[in-house]
Design an enzyme around this catalytic site. Structure first.
Site, mmCIF file in Angstrom:
data_model
loop_
_atom_site.group_PDB
_atom_site.id
_atom_site.type_symbol
_atom_site.label_atom_id
_atom_site.label_comp_id
_atom_site.label_asym_id
_atom_site.label_seq_id
_atom_site.Cartn_x
_atom_site.Cartn_y
_atom_site.Cartn_z
ATOM 1 N N TRP A 99 0.959 -1.134 -0.121
ATOM 2 C CA TRP A 99 -0.156 -0.072 0.029
ATOM 3 C C TRP A 99 0.825 1.169 0.014
ATOM 4 O O TRP A 99 0.576 2.221 -0.663
ATOM 5 C CB TRP A 99 -0.803 0.031 1.221
ATOM 6 N N ASP A 166 -1.406 6.862 6.265
ATOM 7 C CA ASP A 166 -2.702 5.792 5.700
ATOM 8 C C ASP A 166 -2.890 4.943 6.899
ATOM 9 O O ASP A 166 -2.134 4.117 7.095
ATOM 10 C CB ASP A 166 -1.996 5.162 4.536
ATOM 11 N N LYS A 190 -12.247 -1.463 6.726
ATOM 12 C CA LYS A 190 -11.450 -2.384 7.683
ATOM 13 C C LYS A 190 -11.992 -2.030 9.088
ATOM 14 O O LYS A 190 -12.153 -3.123 9.839
ATOM 15 C CB LYS A 190 -10.136 -2.109 7.501
HETATM 16 C C1 LIG Z 1 -7.210 -1.690 2.134
HETATM 17 C C2 LIG Z 1 -6.216 -0.866 2.221
HETATM 18 C C3 LIG Z 1 -5.974 0.283 1.172
HETATM 19 C C4 LIG Z 1 -6.638 0.237 0.223
HETATM 20 O O1 LIG Z 1 -7.902 0.681 0.360
HETATM 21 P P1 LIG Z 1 -8.849 0.986 -0.887
HETATM 22 O O2 LIG Z 1 -10.260 1.558 -0.078
HETATM 23 O O3 LIG Z 1 -9.374 -0.288 -1.488
HETATM 24 O O4 LIG Z 1 -8.568 1.899 -1.907
HETATM 25 C C5 LIG Z 1 -4.795 1.211 1.304
HETATM 26 N N1 LIG Z 1 -4.144 1.161 2.351
HETATM 27 C C6 LIG Z 1 -4.116 0.414 3.407
HETATM 28 C C7 LIG Z 1 -3.282 0.172 4.569
HETATM 29 C C8 LIG Z 1 -4.926 -0.838 3.251
HETATM 30 O O5 LIG Z 1 -5.024 -1.767 4.271
#
Ligand SMILES: *Cc1c(COP(=O)(O)O)cnc(C)c1O
Length: 355
Positions: A99, A166, A190
């Site tokens: 990511w 993030d 999540k």
């Molecule tokens: C799942 C995830 C993403 C991607 O998220 P989307 O909403 O599918 O774009 C980005 N960063 C992390 C740390 C993730 O776990």
């Protein structure tokens, strides 16, 4: 009963599913949440409450805005440099997983990228430490929890540079000091709610520093002014996220859920370290509480083990293809009883294997 260890979209509390399904049939005077206008006072109050709950649960200080945007965390990979990085400026990034890598990939459209450290050569099995963040970086970006590899950052980087994080897979799982961050973003699916919305927490004063022209839908300032209602937002996703935030508050908030998350992670890692059939895949000090990655010492047993647990109620345990083995994602809504069930199955499988 199924125990959902899936990495995302992930488990949400049963009572949230029940409330959400009732609102599909009757949200207000017999109208479904799926058919009401996003301009009604009822929905405006949903957005307002969801934003207020994020602020309350994370103790967000004055001077920050909370946004609900579309495009997932992945669009934030581009929106961050588009809004914060001037032409010719450099942003620093920590490469701690796929990511992070995807976030890094978007930066050169807008400015320069400096990768301060990477654990890629070790398949991201640890969080790089002792890196240097140049003081002239426009901002420093890191991923607090690496969902795929099961590593989590417990030490906050020391720097005067603005911090962008993030936090998709560990937001609301532990207490954080938001005042140390300039921008936090997270795909909702999540720990916040269903897929279809991303939450962004942004310090207002970091905006407006650069003079790039930004398309409306990608402009944080415009979304702040519109209160996340510039265009039709993902009404249902925001509504379910609000229900889930209410649930978290009713559980005693982030500090309480953090205790549970620590207990869940401790129980599972203890079994992984004790049971000779299993071993963890990443550095012990960086082990994530949200995503626990492990393999079997004899890889030939992995298929039979997966079959065994799936026959006994476990869902979503298969590891990501880039790590293999297993990944137990244990987000807020996963009860500790599910973790105990998994541990019992690991012990039963050990007995079966020995006989
Ligand atoms: C799942 C995830 C993403 C991607 O998220 P989307 O909403 O599918 O774009 C980005 N960063 C992390 C740390 C993730 O776990």
């Amino acid at each position: 009963m199924r125990h959902n260890f899936g990495a995302g979209p992930c488990i949400l509390p049963q009572e949230v599913f029940k409330q959400a399904s009732r609102a599909i049939l009757d949200f207000k005077d017999g109208l479904s949440i799926l058919e009401i206008s996003h301009r009604t006072p009822e929905f405006e109050s949903v957005v307002e409450e969801a934003g207020r709950l994020v602020k309350e649960l994370l103790n967000v200080p004055e001077g920050y805005s909370v946004l609900f945007l579309q495009g997932g965390a992945s669009l934030q990979f581009a929106m961050v440099p588009m809004n914060l990085l001037g032409d010719g400026e450099t942003a620093s990034y920590l490469d701690s997983g796929v990511w992070a890598k995807k976030a890094i990939k978007e930066v050169p459209f807008f400015g320069k990228v400096n990768v301060v450290a990477s654990s890629k050569d070790d398949n991201y099995s640890f969080i790089p430490k002792d890196f240097i963040i140049p003081e002239d970086s426009a901002y420093f970006h890191f991923t607090s929890n690496n969902t795929i590899y099961g590593t989590e950052m417990f030490e906050f980087p020391e720097t005067k540079v603005p911090i962008v994080c993030d936090m998709s897979s560990d937001i609301l799982s532990r207490v954080i000091d938001v005042s140390k961050y300039d921008l936090i973003y997270a795909g909702a699916q999540k720990n916040i709610g269903p897929a279809g919305v991303a939450v962004v927490i942004i310090k207002d004063e970091i905006l407006g520093r650069i003079d790039r022209k930004i398309p409306s839908m990608l402009d944080y300032k415009l979304h702040i002014e519109a209160g996340s209602l510039y265009n039709t937002p993902p009404v249902f996703s925001i509504y379910v996220a609000m229900l889930n935030l209410r649930w978290l508050k009713s559980k005693g908030g982030v500090a309480e859920i953090e205790k549970e998350n620590i207990a869940k992670a401790h129980a599972l890692y203890t079994e992984i370290d004790r049971n000779p059939l299993f071993k963890g895949t990443c550095a012990v000090e960086d082990r994530s509480r949200m995503n626990v990655c492990f393999v079997m010492t004899n890889s030939e047993l992995e298929k039979p083990f997966l079959k065994y647990v799936e026959e006994n109620g476990i869902e979503g345990l298969k590891g990501h293809r880039s790590v293999g083995g297993f990944r137990a994602s244990m987000y807020n809504a996963l009860p500790i009883t599910s973790v105990h069930t998994l541990i019992e199955l690991m012990q039963e499988f050990e007995e079966k294997t020995n006989n």
